[in-house]
Design an enzyme around this catalytic site. Structure first.
Site, PDB file in Angstrom:
ATOM      1  CB  SER A 439      -0.971  -0.003   1.175  1.00  0.00           C
ATOM      2  OG  SER A 439      -0.298  -0.315   2.364  1.00  0.00           O
ATOM      3  CG  HIS A 467      -3.950  -0.542  -2.275  1.00  0.00           C
ATOM      4  ND1 HIS A 467      -4.506   0.717  -2.241  1.00  0.00           N
ATOM      5  CD2 HIS A 467      -3.582  -0.816  -1.001  1.00  0.00           C
ATOM      6  CE1 HIS A 467      -4.461   1.190  -1.019  1.00  0.00           C
ATOM      7  NE2 HIS A 467      -3.909   0.276  -0.239  1.00  0.00           N
ATOM      8  CE  LYS A 497      -7.757   1.031   0.818  1.00  0.00           C
ATOM      9  NZ  LYS A 497      -7.075   0.114   1.693  1.00  0.00           N
TER      10      LYS A 497
END
Ligand SMILES: *Cc1c(COP(=O)(O)O)cnc(C)c1O
Length: 642
Positions: A439, A467, A497
């Site tokens: 990340s 991610h 996300k």
């Protein structure tokens, strides 16, 4: 001007006495005389060598003394149980094993430095150990008196300095004097806890053990702090500690009780965070323009959010959320196993499983809870977790909560993983866990090799695609699509996300999902996600399936932006939507981020403890919806600001 004055006395090479002070220049002669007298009159014998060193201690850090409590114990067993209880409250669990290391620690000149979780020795010099020096209490520094030896005050000064060292999470100290049975345990949370009997009379085993939790490459900084950073400790209590007061009778009004300085101790911790340039506050981003140009200077363009595909503000996604709230209510009204499961939960779980190509999926209220609840359900004491040293905090917390042995392997070093896994054959279950996209740097895991190693060692493989979902692979299906390989046994992701909503999920075989439904405490004992978030995520997933060009645009933007930075001499790489720009110094990173904000770009500065100390950075997060002109202007602004 203050000076450090240190005395060490020995006879035929054997240590007799040692002491140190930090005093004003005017009182140095008097201090030297007092320390020499102390050496010459010590009960252990007459020294043949006294070394007095007087030097400038460098910059001095002021720390508040740890609060002191005394725990009266009658036997060694009772003392150890008390120590175990106190440290367990501070998150340190393997106390019996730690205590057994005193047999080794007593031969050291200094303290033993152990990894709090793996119990590995961390000192570069295992014979000497680590010595905490350059410290004094404020009273003697102010008055310039070395007022006789006060073992008690000196112990508190030392314990305080140690607990403020970066990465240190606790200390256990046991007297090595066979006639003296007292010891203490200390952490910043519980303070300095004196335990009146902690070992058997006559035992020579004792010493100090410092417990460390953090990255291996930060150990050197911890040792530097302990051995060289000058520290003055304020408000060291003068009298020997009084025993804990008897329990308060129930009828006393709280207002009648004396106030303990609880808030002072929080304020002191905050002051230390400020001093390190790492203080943080929350601020709203209401005033930002998600991804567009910089025409309006008061609304900075955001290059910091996790909304990689622009779906958080997509009208179709927002409309789905609003409709679902009107249909199903604002909240789910219960946990998933009671009244909280609604049709949108099951619909999204089916959709996620189909999207990822697994048998089943399960949704949690956040990605953090999915990690904590999955890892702690899968493994327990007697099992082993192998975890990349740069894994996300929610993975680390899940590992700690599980009670399993946690073995940290070097970042993306799969040879190191294979070696460490080979040494875990005796464990009941083995779980290997890694971020798919890391990340902070946006670098990615070599999934095929990872799976091969896990299978060879009969270990569960788990990846965190927070991610990676919507970012990696031609259609955003994640790491397995990127490498065109099998799935990990357990694939975790977030709805929060690229999918623009909120929540976390796990995809995998039906057996896994059944197991987690029954065992994951953060799934069972927390209110289910609301329908608005679920419907938003479901719609975002449909858009992602129908518009895979968003993923392609994101990739093009990443390549374009990295090339633009290179034109200004800033060389970095990325394999995802995250572009790290290393700055180094914490304050400089914040200053650069502030300048960029003034120039109309919202780009986060990431600091310790999120990343290593001295490795502060800008973390640019790109979106498929950023225009290339915007990215070009941002690269130029970054170069100027630096
Ligand atoms: C953000 C993140 C999480 C937590 O997800 P939330 O839904 O924000 O709680 C977990 N793992 C990684 C790698 C993350 O980046």
């Amino acid at each position: 001007m203050l000076y450090s004055v240190k005395m060490r006395a020995s006879c035929a090479g054997n240590h007799i006495s040692g002491a140190e002070k930090i005093v004003p220049a005017a009182t140095v002669p008097q201090t030297v005389a007092q320390l020499a007298e102390r050496a010459l009159t010590h009960a252990k014998g007459t020294p043949d060598f006294i070394n007095v060193k007087i030097e400038d201690p460098g910059e001095i850090l002021h720390l508040p003394a740890l609060p002191v409590t005394t725990h009266a114990t009658a036997t060694e067993a009772e003392g150890r149980a008390t120590a175990a209880e106190l440290l367990r409250n501070a998150g340190i669990t393997r106390i019996d094993e730690i205590m057994s290391r005193f047999a080794e620690a007593s031969s050291l000149r200094g303290a033993m430095l152990l990894d709090a979780d793996t119990l590995e020795r961390l000192e570069p010099d295992p014979v000497r150990g680590v010595r905490a020096t350059y410290m004094d209490d404020a009273d003697s520094a102010r008055k310039g008196t070395a007022s006789g030896k006060n073992h008690y005050a000196e112990a508190i000064v030392l314990a305080t300095k140690v607990q403020y060292a970066p990465g240190i999470v606790g200390e256990i100290c046991v007297s090595d004097d066979p006639d003296y049975v007292t010891g203490y345990v200390a952490t910043r949370e519980i303070g300095y806890c004196r335990i009146t009997t902690i070992k058997a009379k006559g035992s020579p085993d004792g010493g100090r053990i410092f417990l460390y939790r953090g990255l291996r490459d930060q150990v050197a900084e911890t040792i530097r702090f302990l051995e060289h950073q000058a520290v003055i400790v304020d408000n060291v209590p003068v009298l020997p500690p009084v025993p804990l007061p008897a329990p308060v009778p129930r009828c006393v009004s709280p207002a009648a009780l004396p106030q303990r300085p609880r808030w002072d101790s929080l304020a002191a911790d905050l002051a230390a965070i400020h001093a390190a340039g790492c203080h943080r506050t929350v601020s709203t981003t209401d005033d930002r323009q998600p991804t567009s140009g910089t025409s309006d200077q008061r609304r900075p363009t955001c290059l910091a959010s996790n909304d990689y595909l622009g779906l958080a503000t997509d009208p179709r996604v927002c409309r789905a959320a609003a409709d679902a709230a009107l249909t199903y209510g604002a909240g789910s009204t219960g946990s998933r196993l009671t009244t909280g499961t609604q049709e949108p939960h099951l619909a999204l779980e089916r959709h996620l499983a189909a999207f990822k190509g697994t048998e089943a999926a399960l949704v949690w209220a956040t990605g953090y809870m999915a990690n904590v609840g999955t890892i702690s359900a899968l493994v327990k004491k007697g099992d082993a977790i192998l975890s990349d040293e740069l894994n996300h905090a929610s993975i680390i917390d899940g590992c700690r909560l599980s009670g399993a042995d946690v073995i940290v392997y070097r970042h993306r070093d799969l040879d190191d993983l294979a070696r460490k896994l080979a040494a875990c054959r005796e464990h009941r279950r083995r779980l290997v866990v890694s971020d798919a996209v890391f990340s902070m740097d946006g670098d990615i895991l070599d999934l095929p090799r990872f799976l091969e190693i896990c299978r060879r060692h009969d270990a569960f493989s788990m990846i965190d695609e927070a991610h990676a979902t919507g970012v990696l692979g031609a259609t955003g299906r994640g790491l397995a699509e990127h490498f065109d390989c099998d799935h990990a046994d357990i694939t975790l992701g977030t709805l929060s996300k690229a999918l623009g909503s909120s929540g976390g999920f796990v995809c995998g075989p039906q057996t896994l999902i059944d197991y987690l439904t029954n065992k994951s405490r953060s799934f069972i004992f927390s209110t289910a996600l609301g329908a608005a978030n679920l419907a938003a995520a479901d719609t975002a997933l449909t858009i992602l399936e129908q518009e895979p060009d968003r993923v392609a645009r994101l990739r093009q933007n990443a390549t374009f932006f990295v090339n633009e930075l290179a034109r200004y001499g800033i060389h970095t790489t990325t394999e995802s939507a995250i572009v790290p720009i290393i700055i180094g110094d914490e304050r400089k990173a914040v200053a650069v981020s502030n300048i960029l904000r003034d120039k109309g770009f919202l780009i986060s500065a990431i600091r310790y403890p999120t990343v290593a100390q001295g490795a502060a950075r800008l973390r640019v997060a790109l979106s498929s919806e950023h225009a290339q002109e915007t990215l070009g202007a941002a690269a130029e602004a970054i170069a100027e600001a630096i």
